[in-house]
Scaffold this active site. Structure first.
Site, short mmCIF file in Angstrom:
data_model
loop_
_atom_site.label_atom_id
_atom_site.label_comp_id
_atom_site.label_asym_id
_atom_site.label_seq_id
_atom_site.Cartn_x
_atom_site.Cartn_y
_atom_site.Cartn_z
N TYR A 69 0.86 -1.18 0.00
CA TYR A 69 0.00 0.00 0.00
C TYR A 69 0.90 1.24 0.00
CZ TYR A 69 -4.62 2.00 0.06
OH TYR A 69 -5.77 2.65 -0.32
N LEU A 70 1.75 1.27 -1.01
CA LEU A 70 2.87 2.22 -1.03
C LEU A 70 2.41 3.66 -1.16
CD1 LEU A 70 5.26 0.23 -3.41
CD2 LEU A 70 5.12 0.14 -0.91
N HIS A 71 3.13 4.54 -0.50
CA HIS A 71 2.85 5.98 -0.57
C HIS A 71 4.18 6.71 -0.74
CE1 HIS A 71 4.25 5.95 3.55
NE2 HIS A 71 3.31 5.09 3.89
N GLU A 72 4.10 8.03 -0.76
CA GLU A 72 5.28 8.85 -1.03
C GLU A 72 6.40 8.58 -0.01
OE1 GLU A 72 7.81 11.10 -2.94
OE2 GLU A 72 5.92 10.38 -3.79
N MET B 149 3.09 10.40 6.66
CA MET B 149 2.49 9.43 5.73
C MET B 149 2.57 8.02 6.30
SD MET B 149 3.26 10.65 1.94
CE MET B 149 2.84 12.31 1.44
N ARG C 248 -1.71 3.23 7.01
CA ARG C 248 -2.91 3.20 7.87
C ARG C 248 -3.75 4.47 7.74
NH1 ARG C 248 0.56 -0.03 11.36
NH2 ARG C 248 -0.48 -2.01 11.75
N ASP D 146 8.93 5.07 12.00
CA ASP D 146 8.92 3.93 12.93
C ASP D 146 10.24 3.97 13.70
OD1 ASP D 146 6.40 2.61 12.09
OD2 ASP D 146 7.44 2.60 10.17
N HIS E 268 7.17 5.63 1.34
CA HIS E 268 7.89 4.45 0.84
C HIS E 268 8.77 4.83 -0.35
CE1 HIS E 268 4.27 2.22 2.55
NE2 HIS E 268 5.29 1.65 3.15
#
Ligand code: PAF
Length: 281
Positions: free
Chosen positions: A32-35, A184, A187, A150, A37
């Site tokens: 569920y890749l976003h900017e 980002m 979730r 994280d 990642h």
């Protein structure tokens, strides 16, 4: 871009690269890749000749009451984004092939995992360490990139690499934020529009802490209260923790005299969000 499904095929490819003397960059993800990642992918791309991205929603890092089945997934989009970002390999194993049905060995980090997210997510970091160790053994990366959002995970993986002598360089990538400051995260997609509007309370809390710190506040309790005040203004937010801990040992801090991680976890009805900043005296 090659799509590899089976762990044995992944390791065979990695051994070929090693024999050819090629450097391998690696970005492990749960998809569920976003900017955020993609910024990890760009860093890894710039540092190695070959680039592997993994997409694997790792069941062992979710407790039975957590959101494993509801974790957002979009395979077609992930595949397209990895291709566009210049990945050489997309590794997407199936859980049954990653874990033997009678698997009985895992990697336990005993110290840094105890606090912060480790309190409300017992077993989570054992799941993370075990899957990252397995992925490192399959991908054999020269360099692996993890996000600073994280923060606890990053420090635990740094410790695992040090203590178990994994021959990999770890690179930390700064947090990527939406225009309104929300960090980002895959979730975020689960938040309702009302929760999404209120989710900016995490960044607002960190801003308030950073401003108080810049004005000279060094008392951890006082800073925690400031963060609490900002989050409590969002009616749907339930604080899991607001902690100020030593940036390396993750031990609680009373007075800020060394680099200190201010970390937050906040539950919304549809998703649990985390964020952090490092205060440097
Ligand atoms: O940060 C994540 O997405 C996951 O914890 C990781 C490192 C891919 C392991 O499953």
């Amino acid at each position: 871009m090659k799509i590899i499904r089976h762990p044995t095929d992944m390791q065979r490819w990695a051994l070929e690269q090693r024999r050819a003397g090629a450097s391998v960059g690696f970005v492990p993800t749960m998809g569920y890749l976003h900017e955020g990642h993609l910024s990890l992918v760009r860093l890894a791309r710039a540092r190695a000749e070959q680039l592997v991205v993994s997409v694997f929603v790792n069941p062992t890092q979710f407790a039975p009451n957590e959101d494993f089945t509801k974790y957002p997934r979009d395979w077609r989009r992930d595949e397209r984004l990895c291709r566009e970002a210049g990945a050489d390999v997309l590794f997407a194993p199936r859980a049954e092939e990653m874990y033997a049905h009678d698997a009985s060995v895992s990697v336990l980090e005993a110290r840094l995992s105890a606090g912060l997210c480790g309190v409300s997510r017992p077993g989570h970091f054992a799941g993370v360490c075990t899957v990252v160790a397995k992925l490192f053994n399959l991908v054999l990366p020269t360099v692996a990139v993890f996000g600073e959002k994280d923060a606890q995970q990053l420090r635990i993986i740094q410790r695992m690499v040090r203590d178990l002598n994994f021959p990999v360089e770890l690179v930390a990538c700064p947090i990527v934020r939406e225009a309104d400051g929300l960090a980002m995260s895959s979730r975020n997609a689960r938040l309702t529009p009302e929760e999404r509007a209120q989710a900016t309370c995490l960044r607002r809390a960190l801003d308030a802490v950073e401003h108080a710190f810049a004005r000279g506040e060094r008392d951890a309790d006082a800073l925690r209260k400031i963060a609490r005040g900002a989050i409590e203004r969002a009616p749907l937010a339930r604080i899991d923790y607001i902690e100020l801990v030593d940036d390396e040992s993750l031990d609680p801090v009373v007075l800020i005299e060394q680099p200190t991680l201010c970390a937050l976890a906040v539950n919304f009805p549809s998703a649990r969000l985390i964020d952090n900043t490092v205060l440097r005296p």
